[in-house]
Design a protein around this motif. Structure first.
Motif, PDB file in Angstrom:
ATOM      1  N   SER A 159      38.312  43.342  46.942  1.00  0.00           N
ATOM      2  CA  SER A 159      39.570  43.732  47.413  1.00  0.00           C
ATOM      3  C   SER A 159      40.530  42.337  47.433  1.00  0.00           C
ATOM      4  O   SER A 159      40.023  41.364  47.856  1.00  0.00           O
ATOM      5  N   PRO A 160      41.766  42.491  47.106  1.00  0.00           N
ATOM      6  CA  PRO A 160      42.837  41.452  47.204  1.00  0.00           C
ATOM      7  C   PRO A 160      42.843  40.937  48.556  1.00  0.00           C
ATOM      8  O   PRO A 160      43.287  39.584  48.823  1.00  0.00           O
ATOM      9  N   GLU A 161      42.803  41.856  49.490  1.00  0.00           N
ATOM     10  CA  GLU A 161      42.960  41.622  50.915  1.00  0.00           C
ATOM     11  C   GLU A 161      41.640  40.695  51.554  1.00  0.00           C
ATOM     12  O   GLU A 161      41.895  39.905  52.188  1.00  0.00           O
ATOM     13  N   ARG A 162      40.616  40.827  50.793  1.00  0.00           N
ATOM     14  CA  ARG A 162      39.510  39.954  51.233  1.00  0.00           C
ATOM     15  C   ARG A 162      39.211  38.686  50.575  1.00  0.00           C
ATOM     16  O   ARG A 162      38.260  38.064  50.776  1.00  0.00           O
ATOM     17  N   ILE A 163      39.809  38.598  49.381  1.00  0.00           N
ATOM     18  CA  ILE A 163      39.361  37.720  48.346  1.00  0.00           C
ATOM     19  C   ILE A 163      39.196  36.147  48.710  1.00  0.00           C
ATOM     20  O   ILE A 163      38.255  35.431  48.635  1.00  0.00           O
ATOM     21  N   LEU A 164      40.276  35.805  49.688  1.00  0.00           N
ATOM     22  CA  LEU A 164      40.149  34.304  50.212  1.00  0.00           C
ATOM     23  C   LEU A 164      39.078  34.145  51.135  1.00  0.00           C
ATOM     24  O   LEU A 164      38.501  33.089  51.187  1.00  0.00           O
ATOM     25  N   LYS A 165      38.779  35.185  51.985  1.00  0.00           N
ATOM     26  CA  LYS A 165      37.874  34.991  53.007  1.00  0.00           C
ATOM     27  C   LYS A 165      36.544  34.861  52.065  1.00  0.00           C
ATOM     28  O   LYS A 165      35.558  33.840  52.292  1.00  0.00           O
ATOM     29  N   THR A 166      36.167  35.822  51.107  1.00  0.00           N
ATOM     30  CA  THR A 166      35.085  35.511  50.514  1.00  0.00           C
ATOM     31  C   THR A 166      34.718  34.273  49.726  1.00  0.00           C
ATOM     32  O   THR A 166      33.816  33.764  49.627  1.00  0.00           O
ATOM     33  N   LEU A 167      35.939  33.846  49.497  1.00  0.00           N
ATOM     34  CA  LEU A 167      36.054  32.546  48.527  1.00  0.00           C
ATOM     35  C   LEU A 167      35.594  31.438  49.325  1.00  0.00           C
ATOM     36  O   LEU A 167      34.927  30.376  49.020  1.00  0.00           O
ATOM     37  N   SER A 168      36.039  31.467  50.841  1.00  0.00           N
ATOM     38  CA  SER A 168      35.991  30.658  51.323  1.00  0.00           C
ATOM     39  C   SER A 168      34.180  30.348  52.031  1.00  0.00           C
ATOM     40  O   SER A 168      33.777  29.587  52.068  1.00  0.00           O
ATOM     41  N   TYR A 169      33.618  31.486  51.953  1.00  0.00           N
ATOM     42  CA  TYR A 169      32.062  31.924  52.277  1.00  0.00           C
ATOM     43  C   TYR A 169      31.359  31.180  50.975  1.00  0.00           C
ATOM     44  O   TYR A 169      30.578  30.420  50.970  1.00  0.00           O
ATOM     45  N   ILE A 170      32.068  31.461  49.759  1.00  0.00           N
ATOM     46  CA  ILE A 170      31.246  30.819  48.695  1.00  0.00           C
ATOM     47  C   ILE A 170      31.568  29.408  48.576  1.00  0.00           C
ATOM     48  O   ILE A 170      30.732  28.725  48.228  1.00  0.00           O
ATOM     49  N   SER A 171      32.691  28.960  48.702  1.00  0.00           N
ATOM     50  CA  SER A 171      33.088  27.438  48.745  1.00  0.00           C
ATOM     51  C   SER A 171      32.136  26.566  49.640  1.00  0.00           C
ATOM     52  O   SER A 171      31.501  25.475  49.176  1.00  0.00           O
ATOM     53  N   LYS A 205      46.460  30.912  46.333  1.00  0.00           N
ATOM     54  CA  LYS A 205      47.473  30.428  47.465  1.00  0.00           C
ATOM     55  C   LYS A 205      48.838  30.010  46.725  1.00  0.00           C
ATOM     56  O   LYS A 205      49.939  30.345  47.585  1.00  0.00           O
ATOM     57  N   GLN A 206      48.697  29.954  45.474  1.00  0.00           N
ATOM     58  CA  GLN A 206      50.157  29.412  45.127  1.00  0.00           C
ATOM     59  C   GLN A 206      51.093  30.772  44.432  1.00  0.00           C
ATOM     60  O   GLN A 206      52.238  30.587  44.118  1.00  0.00           O
ATOM     61  N   LYS A 207      50.324  31.841  44.370  1.00  0.00           N
ATOM     62  CA  LYS A 207      50.856  33.001  43.871  1.00  0.00           C
ATOM     63  C   LYS A 207      51.684  33.574  45.179  1.00  0.00           C
ATOM     64  O   LYS A 207      51.477  33.501  46.116  1.00  0.00           O
ATOM     65  N   PRO A 208      52.802  34.230  44.878  1.00  0.00           N
ATOM     66  CA  PRO A 208      53.631  34.812  45.741  1.00  0.00           C
ATOM     67  C   PRO A 208      53.029  35.765  46.675  1.00  0.00           C
ATOM     68  O   PRO A 208      52.933  36.079  47.811  1.00  0.00           O
ATOM     69  N   SER A 209      52.200  36.676  46.109  1.00  0.00           N
ATOM     70  CA  SER A 209      51.110  37.546  46.721  1.00  0.00           C
ATOM     71  C   SER A 209      49.790  37.912  45.990  1.00  0.00           C
ATOM     72  O   SER A 209      50.079  37.628  44.873  1.00  0.00           O
ATOM     73  N   ILE A 210      48.845  38.175  46.428  1.00  0.00           N
ATOM     74  CA  ILE A 210      47.636  38.255  45.869  1.00  0.00           C
ATOM     75  C   ILE A 210      47.252  39.975  46.016  1.00  0.00           C
ATOM     76  O   ILE A 210      47.171  40.445  46.764  1.00  0.00           O
ATOM     77  N   LYS A 211      47.187  40.382  44.590  1.00  0.00           N
ATOM     78  CA  LYS A 211      47.132  41.792  44.607  1.00  0.00           C
ATOM     79  C   LYS A 211      46.514  42.307  43.273  1.00  0.00           C
ATOM     80  O   LYS A 211      46.305  41.229  42.356  1.00  0.00           O
ATOM     81  N   GLY A 212      46.133  43.539  43.071  1.00  0.00           N
ATOM     82  CA  GLY A 212      45.502  43.942  41.892  1.00  0.00           C
ATOM     83  C   GLY A 212      44.153  44.157  41.957  1.00  0.00           C
ATOM     84  O   GLY A 212      43.394  43.750  42.956  1.00  0.00           O
TER      85      GLY A 212
END
Ligand code: SAM
Length: 221
Positions: A159-171, A205-212
């Motif tokens: 989901s767009p709400e969780r993507i940054l957190k998931t990417l931080s685990y992957i990173s 993070k450069q996008k005004p909002s993360i959605k879709g």
């Protein structure tokens, strides 16, 4: 007879001729969300039609009655988008139909994971579909580690709400992996975002909002 009918994942043009014919011909439709599916049935000329609900919250109550009915009449299973049973309701009904000797016919079509994979630029020879990942860092990393160990491209829904957190685990766990986010496939704002996990975090993070709607793919090679 039970038909498993794939429906579009965004673009209403992505429904097959066979899916339309089958939806028109069947006695009734079994839908995850009857209210939502009415629009599709109207669009393909398969309305009016009886629609009964088969969703996560009621599958156990209705599965046996539906199977009994499918012994006598043809029904089409559809979900809100894509292929039924793939991170969507379907499996329990198909399992019961197998048990009760009801014939099952797939009508293939759109699926977000396969659409994302074929255009990702990541290896397609071997892939592991992980559905929606469990939410903790440990479970995310363990699921992805199994794909890495199998030398397979990992595919999952997020989901767009969780993507940054998931990417931080992957990173943290796989910093050199190649990640592709396939966003809004088949829709007006379709986009592929490619790079290392950290590159993608910066781009998002450069996008005004993360959605879709998002499908995430990772190659560990
Ligand atoms: N059964 C569907 C299929 O065959 O793809 C998947 C259903 S699952 C409940 C919904 C998830 O699939 C979304 O949260 C998103 O992760 C992914 N998805 C669905 N449509 C998408 C699209 N147009 N673009 C990217 N991902 C999509």
């Amino acid at each position: 007879m039970l038909y498993i009918v794939a429906t579009p994942i965004g673009n209403m043009g992505d429904i097959t001729l066979r899916a339309i014919e089958t939806l028109k011909a069947c006695a009734f439709v079994i839908a995850e969300n009857p209210h939502y599916s009415k629009r599709l049935l109207e669009h393909v000329g398969a309305w009016p039609k009886e629609v009964v609900q088969f969703a996560e919250f009621n599958e156990q109550q209705v599965v046996k009655d539906l199977t009994r009915r499918l012994k006598k009449e043809d029904g089409c299973l559809i979900t809100d988008a894509g292929t039924p049973g793939i991170s969507d309701p379907g499996f329990r009904l198909v399992r019961e139909c197998v048990k009760e000797n009801v014939q099952i016919v797939p009508i293939p079509g759109a699926n977000a994971a396969i659409a994302a994979l074929c255009a990702s630029g990541l290896p397609t020879d071997k892939f592991m579909f992980l559905g929606f990942l469990q939410k903790t860092a440990a479970k995310t990393v363990s699921a992805l580690q199994s794909a890495s160990d199998a030398e397979a491209t990992a595919i999952f829904y997020e989901s767009p709400e969780r993507i940054l957190k998931t990417l931080s685990y992957i990173s943290n766990a796989f910093p050199a992996s190649q990640v592709v986010i396939a966003r809004e496939l088949t829709k007006m704002h379709e986009e592929f975002i490619r790079g290392t996990p950290l590159d993608i975090i910066h781009q998002l993070k450069q996008k005004p909002s993360i959605k879709g709607e998002m499908t995430v793919l990772i190659s560990f090679k």
